[in-house]
Scaffold this motif. Sequence first.
Motif, PDB file in Angstrom:
ATOM      1  N   VAL A 240       0.866  -1.189   0.000  1.00  0.00           N
ATOM      2  CA  VAL A 240       0.000   0.000   0.000  1.00  0.00           C
ATOM      3  C   VAL A 240       0.899   1.235   0.000  1.00  0.00           C
ATOM      4  O   VAL A 240       2.058   1.165   0.419  1.00  0.00           O
ATOM      5  N   ASP A 241       0.351   2.361  -0.469  1.00  0.00           N
ATOM      6  CA  ASP A 241       1.166   3.581  -0.505  1.00  0.00           C
ATOM      7  C   ASP A 241       1.266   4.196   0.882  1.00  0.00           C
ATOM      8  O   ASP A 241       0.432   3.943   1.762  1.00  0.00           O
ATOM      9  N   ALA A 242       2.262   5.021   1.083  1.00  0.00           N
ATOM     10  CA  ALA A 242       2.554   5.601   2.395  1.00  0.00           C
ATOM     11  C   ALA A 242       1.414   6.475   2.914  1.00  0.00           C
ATOM     12  O   ALA A 242       1.113   6.489   4.106  1.00  0.00           O
ATOM     13  N   SER A 243       0.746   7.210   2.010  1.00  0.00           N
ATOM     14  CA  SER A 243      -0.340   8.105   2.437  1.00  0.00           C
ATOM     15  C   SER A 243      -1.504   7.311   3.006  1.00  0.00           C
ATOM     16  O   SER A 243      -2.056   7.645   4.061  1.00  0.00           O
ATOM     17  N   LEU A 244      -1.875   6.245   2.289  1.00  0.00           N
ATOM     18  CA  LEU A 244      -2.959   5.396   2.781  1.00  0.00           C
ATOM     19  C   LEU A 244      -2.579   4.815   4.143  1.00  0.00           C
ATOM     20  O   LEU A 244      -3.406   4.797   5.071  1.00  0.00           O
ATOM     21  N   ALA A 245      -1.338   4.368   4.264  1.00  0.00           N
ATOM     22  CA  ALA A 245      -0.876   3.769   5.525  1.00  0.00           C
ATOM     23  C   ALA A 245      -0.960   4.775   6.665  1.00  0.00           C
ATOM     24  O   ALA A 245      -1.440   4.454   7.767  1.00  0.00           O
ATOM     25  N   ASP A 246      -0.512   5.998   6.425  1.00  0.00           N
ATOM     26  CA  ASP A 246      -0.562   7.037   7.460  1.00  0.00           C
ATOM     27  C   ASP A 246      -1.997   7.325   7.880  1.00  0.00           C
ATOM     28  O   ASP A 246      -2.299   7.474   9.071  1.00  0.00           O
ATOM     29  N   GLU A 247      -2.885   7.432   6.897  1.00  0.00           N
ATOM     30  CA  GLU A 247      -4.295   7.717   7.186  1.00  0.00           C
ATOM     31  C   GLU A 247      -4.911   6.608   8.040  1.00  0.00           C
ATOM     32  O   GLU A 247      -5.645   6.880   9.007  1.00  0.00           O
ATOM     33  N   GLU A 248      -4.625   5.352   7.682  1.00  0.00           N
ATOM     34  CA  GLU A 248      -5.222   4.226   8.416  1.00  0.00           C
ATOM     35  C   GLU A 248      -4.628   4.081   9.814  1.00  0.00           C
ATOM     36  O   GLU A 248      -5.341   3.751  10.766  1.00  0.00           O
ATOM     37  N   ARG A 249      -3.332   4.356   9.948  1.00  0.00           N
ATOM     38  CA  ARG A 249      -2.709   4.295  11.278  1.00  0.00           C
ATOM     39  C   ARG A 249      -3.333   5.338  12.209  1.00  0.00           C
ATOM     40  O   ARG A 249      -3.624   5.056  13.364  1.00  0.00           O
ATOM     41  N   GLU A 250      -3.546   6.541  11.663  1.00  0.00           N
ATOM     42  CA  GLU A 250      -4.152   7.601  12.463  1.00  0.00           C
ATOM     43  C   GLU A 250      -5.581   7.223  12.858  1.00  0.00           C
ATOM     44  O   GLU A 250      -5.999   7.421  14.001  1.00  0.00           O
ATOM     45  N   LYS A 251      -6.311   6.665  11.901  1.00  0.00           N
ATOM     46  CA  LYS A 251      -7.692   6.242  12.169  1.00  0.00           C
ATOM     47  C   LYS A 251      -7.742   5.159  13.238  1.00  0.00           C
ATOM     48  O   LYS A 251      -8.549   5.223  14.186  1.00  0.00           O
ATOM     49  N   MET A 252      -6.848   4.171  13.125  1.00  0.00           N
ATOM     50  CA  MET A 252      -6.850   3.052  14.073  1.00  0.00           C
ATOM     51  C   MET A 252      -6.410   3.495  15.461  1.00  0.00           C
ATOM     52  O   MET A 252      -6.907   2.988  16.477  1.00  0.00           O
ATOM     53  N   GLU A 253      -5.497   4.456  15.528  1.00  0.00           N
ATOM     54  CA  GLU A 253      -5.056   4.961  16.834  1.00  0.00           C
ATOM     55  C   GLU A 253      -6.235   5.590  17.584  1.00  0.00           C
ATOM     56  O   GLU A 253      -6.331   5.479  18.811  1.00  0.00           O
ATOM     57  N   LYS A 254      -7.104   6.269  16.847  1.00  0.00           N
ATOM     58  CA  LYS A 254      -8.295   6.871  17.478  1.00  0.00           C
ATOM     59  C   LYS A 254      -9.231   5.778  18.006  1.00  0.00           C
ATOM     60  O   LYS A 254      -9.841   5.921  19.063  1.00  0.00           O
ATOM     61  N   ILE A 255      -9.336   4.700  17.251  1.00  0.00           N
ATOM     62  CA  ILE A 255     -10.175   3.573  17.706  1.00  0.00           C
ATOM     63  C   ILE A 255      -9.567   2.922  18.935  1.00  0.00           C
ATOM     64  O   ILE A 255     -10.256   2.627  19.918  1.00  0.00           O
ATOM     65  N   PHE A 256      -8.242   2.726  18.910  1.00  0.00           N
ATOM     66  CA  PHE A 256      -7.569   2.110  20.058  1.00  0.00           C
ATOM     67  C   PHE A 256      -7.680   2.984  21.314  1.00  0.00           C
ATOM     68  O   PHE A 256      -7.735   2.479  22.436  1.00  0.00           O
ATOM     69  N   ALA A 257      -7.712   4.291  21.110  1.00  0.00           N
ATOM     70  CA  ALA A 257      -7.775   5.212  22.241  1.00  0.00           C
ATOM     71  C   ALA A 257      -9.084   5.090  23.021  1.00  0.00           C
ATOM     72  O   ALA A 257      -9.184   5.517  24.172  1.00  0.00           O
ATOM     73  N   LYS A 258     -10.091   4.476  22.389  1.00  0.00           N
ATOM     74  CA  LYS A 258     -11.412   4.323  23.042  1.00  0.00           C
ATOM     75  C   LYS A 258     -11.449   3.136  23.993  1.00  0.00           C
ATOM     76  O   LYS A 258     -12.431   2.927  24.694  1.00  0.00           O
ATOM     77  N   MET A 259     -10.377   2.337  24.007  1.00  0.00           N
ATOM     78  CA  MET A 259     -10.357   1.143  24.863  1.00  0.00           C
ATOM     79  C   MET A 259     -10.427   1.526  26.331  1.00  0.00           C
ATOM     80  O   MET A 259      -9.826   2.501  26.756  1.00  0.00           O
TER      81      MET A 259
END
Length: 259
Positions: A240-259
């Motif tokens: 996958v391209d770096a931009s997509l990876a950065d976007e998804e990492r940021e999105k997942m971090e927000k989800i993980f923060a809800k734990m």
Amino acid sequence: MATTKELSVEEKLRALYDLQIIDTRIDEIRNVRGELPLEVEDLEDEVAGLTTRLEKLQSDLVTIEDSIKAKKNAIENHQAAIKKYTEQQKDVRNNREFNSLTKEVEFQDLEIQLAEKQIKELKASIEHKKEVVSNSKEKLEQKTTHLKHKKAELNDIMAETQKEESFLTEKSAEYEQQIEDRLLAAYKRIRSSVRNGLAVVSIERGASAGSFFTIPPQTQVEIASRKKIITDEHSGRILVDASLADEEREKMEKIFAKM
């Protein structure tokens, strides 16, 4: 069963990369535990084995003690027989009867000597087994203490990570539902065949993450277009391209923060 909703290639790549982020986080949690669960299991087996051995040794000691008592009783019986035959010799009528009783006395005396020798051997066996019992007890105590500490260590780690791992495991199953069966099977196959479990990686400085092989510029353009799923020809990983990876990492971090 995978969802029937038809996803675009970009959506598939995002779902795959999200799943990879989740599974990597689960891997990291399990790596923290490391070999501890196996260590605890091995120690439990050792403690169980030593306990069984100790019980057997102690049972053997009781059996040997009983054998010694039986030998001592036999000696008393032989001594009583010698006394009886010696008394009978006083009333014999001829040499034949006297010699017959003499042979009986000699036989009983030999039986006493044999029993005394066996008692001596049995007592030596007791001393040896007592030494083995002592060593086994010491080893059992050491292993039991070690097991107690390892269990406490594992329980502490489990207490810290169990909630997060349960959350992530549920999320992993949830994201798997978004991926078609064929693609999910490929992801799992690649994940199981690579050492670090990374089946989906981003492009970093012209190469797939963790690789030294440069990806041709044209291929990088195709990856960035997100129009088809492309794998690294050297490692087989999905790219996958770096931009997509950065976007998804940021999105997942927000989800993980809800734990």
